[in-house]
Scaffold this active site. Structure first.
Site, PDB file in Angstrom:
ATOM      1  CE  LYS A 148       1.182   3.660   8.298  1.00 25.87           C
ATOM      2  NZ  LYS A 148       1.149   4.479   6.914  1.00 25.87           N
ATOM      3  CB  SER A 163      -0.250   7.718   7.462  1.00 25.99           C
ATOM      4  OG  SER A 163       0.031   6.763   6.531  1.00 25.99           O
ATOM      5  CB  SER A 179       2.069   7.505   4.227  1.00 22.66           C
ATOM      6  OG  SER A 179       1.037   8.408   4.376  1.00 22.66           O
TER       7      SER A 179
END
Length: 476
Positions: free
Chosen positions: A82, A157, A181
């Site tokens: 990420k 997220s 997330s």
């Protein structure tokens, strides 16, 4: 299986076949890169393509293996990282245009741990601005799409991670979770994850300019999203390897002491002030039945203080955000993220001053109550969201949107506040008017017993199966 189809293999199958000499790391990585190039243009899940360096690393791994080196547990397994975590030489942009050139000086511990285990990073995945939405869109890279269709948000997220791994871009996807997330994207895309407990996975960004707030340190964890719980069982021991740069990492072995069988699982349908959707109720029943069939004792109970822990936890977190992050949000954020945070502050009025300190002190009260509860029931089966996953930008539709997308996720952020591990997996594919949609459930476990959660999830998926092959058929 054709070499071009190796992306379909699980991380476990990929590592085994490489170890047994059936395929090479280069074969596996090349196939994953091919899949990325084929489907990512329609998803925008991976926003930095690292295919060239990944192939170079795969060849080096194959050469080392040929020279007699012992392969790591993830030798040759393609993974994604990420973009809010440091990877040396790459921007830790966090979805913010002003940070597009914030090049990391070194790897974060989670990246080093994956590399030490033999994983190969093929790309970096998208996140919303400041990694603080339950949806994934930002002005730097744009919107990530859910591979099931445009009717579902990819979650956030770690939305790029969830979309990528379910679409077949890498067998494992790194993500992180401060209020859900990892679990939001798993639920949105029909993937599998376990949010590790506090202190389980070492965390730190070498490029950060200041230490994070105490609640961010206490609630945020690093983890992985996968297609199967079996792949979590393979990868978690490598992920939790100690790193001295995280002074609060807890070096506890992944597999804890054996518990007396049969293990008791608490089961709740409680959704507090929200209505339980029939599809979510059906998904919970399927999970409970699968656990019973696997030999667990499943009992419907009322767990303690979850609503209170969730409210205190998120209002405390908003207090810290208002004090430490809001200046950056105001200076660097888009109008969309500013409006969303304004609603967050209305829906979760930030604690400040003595009230913030008192809420942080109550965290121990909640954690103690749950520690005692989990002595009787080492696992708890809960809804994740009370309704099927929401549409894209639902959290940008004012108070009502934020309540559906985030406010209803009490079973999510309450676990972050108490630092408890929580798994998430699909048990049903709902056929809704807007289109097919995965329905995931959550399994909470004792502190530092991610292994119990993953074992229970493996028992469920053995009886129910996963959704990824159905998804791939739809994408074909």
């Amino acid at each position: 299986m054709a070499a071009s189809d190796l992306w379909r293999l699980s991380a476990t199958e990929t590592a085994r076949k490489i170890r047994d000499g059936e395929i090479t790391a280069e074969d596996a990585v090349a196939s994953a890169i091919g899949r990325m190039h084929a489907v990512n243009p329609g998803l925008n899940a991976v926003v930095e393509d690292l295919g060239d360096s990944a192939l170079e690393r795969a060849r080096e791994l194959d050469k080392a293996r040929g020279n007699g080196a012992e392969p790591g547990p993830l030798h040759g397994v393609p993974v994604t990282i990420k973009i809010n975590v440091d990877q040396k030489g790459h921007a830790t942009s966090n979805g913010i245009p002003a940070l597009a050139e914030a090049i990391a000086p070194a790897n974060a511990p989670v990246v080093d741990n994956l590399l030490k285990a033999g994983a190969v990073v093929i790309g970096r995945t998208n996140t919303p601005e400041f990694s603080f939405r339950a949806d994934t869109d930002n002005p730097l890279f744009g919107r990530t799409q859910n591979p099931w269709g445009a009717h579902i948000s990819p979650g956030g997220s770690s939305g790029g991670a969830g979309s990528a791994v379910m679409a077949g871009i890498g067998a494992l996807a790194h993500g992180n979770d401060i209020g859900g997330s990892l679990r939001f994207p798993a639920a949105a895309n029909g993937a599998v994850t376990v949010k590790p407990g506090l202190g389980r996975v070492p965390a730190w960004n070498p490029g950060q300019k200041a230490e994070r707030g105490l609640l961010a340190q206490s609630m945020s964890v690093q983890g992985l999203i996968a297609r199967t719980a079996g792949d979590l069982a393979l990868s978690m021991p490598a992920l939790i390897a100690p790193d001295p740069r995280d002074p609060f990492h807890v070096p506890v072995p992944y597999v804890g002491p054996a518990l007396e069988a049969p293990i008791k699982v608490a089961f709740t349908r409680e959704c507090f002030e929200y209505d339980l959707h029939p599809e979510v109720a059906a998904a919970l029943e399927l999970a409970a039945d699968a656990l019973s069939d696997a030999g667990y004792i499943v009992e419907e109970v009322d767990p303690p203080l979850a609503r209170q822990a969730g409210e205190d936890g998120y209002r405390a977190l908003m207090g810290e955000v208002a004090a430490l992050m809001k200046p950056d949000i105001d200076a660097l954020g888009s109008d969309t993220i500013k409006q969303i945070f304004a609603v967050y502050f209305d829906e979760f009025p930030p604690f400040d001053g003595p009230r913030l300190l008192e809420a942080m002190a109550r965290r121990t009260h909640y954690a103690r109550a749950w520690s005692l509860f989990l002595e009787d029931y080492p696992l708890l089966l809960t809804p994740f969201l009370p309704q099927p996953f929401f549409r894209p930008d639902r959290d940008a539709e004012g108070a009502e949107g934020v309540r559906e997308a985030l406010g209803s996720a009490i079973w999510s952020y309450s676990m972050n506040f108490m630092g408890l591990p929580a798994g998430n997996l699909p048990t049903r594919l709902a056929k809704l008017p807007q289109g097919p949609q995965p329905i995931n459930v959550q399994i909470v476990g004792r502190r530092w017993r991610e292994d119990l959660i993953v074992r229970a999830m493996r028992s469920i998926e053995t009886r129910i199966g996963g959704l990824y092959e159905t998804l791939w058929d739809r994408m074909a």
